[in-house]
Scaffold this active site. Structure first.
Site, PDB file in Angstrom:
ATOM      1  CE  LYS A  68       2.402 -88.518 -87.763  1.00  0.00           C
ATOM      2  NZ  LYS A  68       1.404 -87.986 -88.717  1.00  0.00           N
ATOM      3  CE  LYS A 106       0.873 -84.256 -85.128  1.00  0.00           C
ATOM      4  NZ  LYS A 106      -0.180 -84.061 -86.117  1.00  0.00           N
TER       5      LYS A 106
HETATM    6  N1  C2G Z   1      -4.153 -79.125 -91.793  1.00  0.00           N
HETATM    7  C1  C2G Z   1      -4.623 -77.953 -92.383  1.00  0.00           C
HETATM    8  N2  C2G Z   1      -5.019 -76.924 -91.603  1.00  0.00           N
HETATM    9  C2  C2G Z   1      -4.977 -77.032 -90.253  1.00  0.00           C
HETATM   10  C3  C2G Z   1      -4.515 -78.215 -89.644  1.00  0.00           C
HETATM   11  C4  C2G Z   1      -4.103 -79.266 -90.447  1.00  0.00           C
HETATM   12  O1  C2G Z   1      -4.676 -77.849 -93.623  1.00  0.00           O
HETATM   13  N3  C2G Z   1      -5.385 -75.969 -89.498  1.00  0.00           N
HETATM   14  C5  C2G Z   1      -3.711 -80.215 -92.678  1.00  0.00           C
HETATM   15  C6  C2G Z   1      -2.222 -80.516 -92.545  1.00  0.00           C
HETATM   16  O2  C2G Z   1      -1.468 -79.596 -93.321  1.00  0.00           O
HETATM   17  C7  C2G Z   1      -2.146 -81.941 -93.088  1.00  0.00           C
HETATM   18  C8  C2G Z   1      -3.514 -82.538 -92.677  1.00  0.00           C
HETATM   19  O3  C2G Z   1      -4.361 -81.421 -92.325  1.00  0.00           O
HETATM   20  O4  C2G Z   1      -2.060 -81.921 -94.514  1.00  0.00           O
HETATM   21  C9  C2G Z   1      -3.397 -83.463 -91.486  1.00  0.00           C
HETATM   22  O5  C2G Z   1      -2.748 -82.762 -90.445  1.00  0.00           O
HETATM   23  P1  C2G Z   1      -2.165 -83.622 -89.193  1.00  0.00           P
HETATM   24  O6  C2G Z   1      -3.218 -84.553 -88.711  1.00  0.00           O
HETATM   25  O7  C2G Z   1      -1.529 -82.660 -88.250  1.00  0.00           O
HETATM   26  O8  C2G Z   1      -1.068 -84.509 -89.919  1.00  0.00           O
HETATM   27  P2  C2G Z   1       0.529 -84.411 -89.783  1.00  0.00           P
HETATM   28  O9  C2G Z   1       0.933 -84.598 -88.381  1.00  0.00           O
HETATM   29  O10 C2G Z   1       0.918 -83.192 -90.518  1.00  0.00           O
HETATM   30  O11 C2G Z   1       0.972 -85.758 -90.548  1.00  0.00           O
HETATM   31  O12 C2G Z   1       3.334 -88.390 -93.689  1.00  0.00           O
HETATM   32  C10 C2G Z   1       2.693 -87.157 -93.440  1.00  0.00           C
HETATM   33  C11 C2G Z   1       2.277 -87.034 -91.994  1.00  0.00           C
HETATM   34  O13 C2G Z   1       1.528 -88.173 -91.584  1.00  0.00           O
HETATM   35  C12 C2G Z   1       1.437 -85.760 -91.828  1.00  0.00           C
END
Ligand code: C2G
Length: 132
Positions: free
Chosen positions: A44, A46
């Protein structure tokens, strides 16, 4: 029992993560979190501060979370939904529309992201604080 699932890296757990986990749990009685492995994070683009094991342990301590499973790839969601008999798939709305194909298997819900907080911003703020 109504089962909910959500996916993510959940690094440096913050209130944005807690908000989505709390709201996701409101859609059922049992919340599964599929947390990205370190290898999948690399895919990803990350690099998490905490390892998969640390992020898993932290999520398992969150009151809204009932089970944590690994997310190894983009393709496992249908299998996860079927294997765990999931009724609702929940993600933040930065993913809006991206997982609509799952509507064939369960309800798909996108919830508004929490504004003003992100793991990226936390890292930037900490770097600035330490480097002056
Ligand atoms: N999130 C949120 N508000 C934020 C930050 C994150 O609602 N200020 C939510 C994101 O929308 C997501 C969840 O927290 O639903 C996890 O975010 P991340 O750890 O950044 O995950 P991501 O990289 O989006 O991975 O297959 C799907 C992926 O694994 C999602």
């Amino acid at each position: 029992m109504k089962k909910v699932i959500t996916y993510g890296t959940f690094d440096l757990l913050h209130t944005g993560h807690i908000n989505i986990l709390r709201r996701a749990k409101e859609y059922g009685d049992y919340l599964i979190v599929a947390v990205s492995s370190d290898e999948f994070n690399a895919l990803k683009g990350k690099k998490a501060y905490y390892t998969f094991e640390q992020r898993k342990a932290i999520l398992e301590a969150v009151r809204y979370v009932d089970e944590v499973i690994p997310e190894h790839n983009w393709e496992q969601k249908v299998e996860d939904i079927q294997k765990h008999h999931v009724d609702v798939f929940v993600m933040g709305d930065d993913w809006k529309g991206k997982f609509d194909f799952l509507k064939e298997y369960c309800e798909v819900v996108y919830l508004p992201r929490t504004v003003g907080i992100s793991t990226t911003q936390i890292k930037k703020d900490l770097n600035q604080a330490n480097n002056g």
